[in-house]
Design a protein around this motif. Structure first.
Motif, mmCIF file in Angstrom:
data_model
loop_
_atom_site.group_PDB
_atom_site.id
_atom_site.type_symbol
_atom_site.label_atom_id
_atom_site.label_comp_id
_atom_site.label_asym_id
_atom_site.label_seq_id
_atom_site.Cartn_x
_atom_site.Cartn_y
_atom_site.Cartn_z
ATOM 1 N N ASP A 49 0.815 -1.211 0.000
ATOM 2 C CA ASP A 49 0.000 0.000 0.000
ATOM 3 C C ASP A 49 0.852 1.265 0.000
ATOM 4 O O ASP A 49 0.372 2.330 -0.404
ATOM 5 C CB ASP A 49 -0.904 0.014 1.238
ATOM 6 N N GLU A 75 0.550 4.528 -9.658
ATOM 7 C CA GLU A 75 -0.303 5.044 -8.589
ATOM 8 C C GLU A 75 0.207 4.691 -7.190
ATOM 9 O O GLU A 75 -0.474 4.979 -6.202
ATOM 10 C CB GLU A 75 -1.734 4.501 -8.758
ATOM 11 N N PRO A 77 1.555 4.902 -3.696
ATOM 12 C CA PRO A 77 1.873 5.985 -2.774
ATOM 13 C C PRO A 77 3.319 5.875 -2.272
ATOM 14 O O PRO A 77 3.758 4.793 -1.852
ATOM 15 C CB PRO A 77 0.878 5.771 -1.619
ATOM 16 N N GLN A 99 3.643 11.382 -2.239
ATOM 17 C CA GLN A 99 2.579 11.603 -1.265
ATOM 18 C C GLN A 99 3.084 12.072 0.103
ATOM 19 O O GLN A 99 2.292 12.510 0.926
ATOM 20 C CB GLN A 99 1.771 10.306 -1.079
ATOM 21 N N GLY A 121 -4.530 7.275 1.091
ATOM 22 C CA GLY A 121 -4.693 8.174 -0.047
ATOM 23 C C GLY A 121 -4.508 9.634 0.301
ATOM 24 O O GLY A 121 -4.726 10.514 -0.543
#
Length: 216
Positions: A49, A75, A77, A99, A121
């Motif tokens: 993740d 995508e 993180p 991020q 997110g």
């Protein structure tokens, strides 16, 4: 439960961080790597993740590695873990949609919170980054003289001067009894620490800080 991978070239730090994070009930360390190449080989098949990534690795400039990561996992993180305060490097990395950015001297609880936020997110940028800007502004590489010993190691400072004197990596290695690969690693680290992109930026830094006018 959030899964993460860690990449850091200091193995003692890496193993210690693995154990600290593994003790958290909601975090699982799914992979750890000591350089960019080993990370890139495993990344396509890695179920994570968050990627916790050291900004200073021996085999890649940070922006180059980030672009390679984005080719494989656009995508994913990414939370940078670094020793560098100031926003020069951060501004360059933000162009690649990172991020988060947290300092290595952060408390473990802050790091856990940053990982969890990025995994959800959100973003996390340590306030400490902005408290110690090096130099008078974002569009200059000028650095106060009393900051230079903190910014570069004595060896990096020596190599910077030789680069500005137009010595190649091979020639620097011969004079300092280092391998060309070691010199190239030092040069990459200097670029990262100064927040510049190339040799021209290094020379500009040296000129603005009076390094080329010093007597050996």
């Amino acid at each position: 439960m959030y899964k993460l991978a860690i990449t850091d070239d200091h193995e003692i730090f890496l193993r210690g961080l693995e154990k600290l994070l593994a003790a958290a009930s909601d975090l699982e360390v799914a992979g750890s790597f000591v350089d960019g190449h080993s990370l890139l080989r495993s990344l396509p098949d890695l179920s994570i993740d968050v990627l916790l990534l050291d900004i200073q690795l021996p085999d890649f400039h940070p922006e180059e590695l980030l672009m390679e990561i984005r080719k494989l996992r656009s995508e994913l993180p990414i939370l940078y873990l670094t020793m560098f305060r100031g926003t020069r490097i951060l501004r360059r990395l933000e162009k690649h949609q990172i991020q988060g950015y947290i300092l290595k001297d952060a408390a473990i609880e802050e790091l856990k919170q940053a990982i969890e936020r990025v995994a959800r997110g959100e973003s996390y940028f340590s306030p400490e980054i902005y408290l110690e800007e090096v130099g008078p502004g974002p569009n200059t590489v000028t650095t106060p003289q009393n900051k230079l010993p903190e910014l570069l190691s004595p060896r990096e400072y020596e190599i910077l001067k030789m680069v500005c004197q137009e010595y190649s990596s091979s020639e620097i290695g011969e004079k300092l009894f280092l391998s060309k690969g070691t010199v190239d690693t030092h040069r990459r680290n200097i670029l990262v620490k100064l927040g510049v992109n190339n040799t021209v930026g290094m020379v500009k830094f040296a000129l603005q800080n009076g390094i080329l006018h010093e007597e050996d």
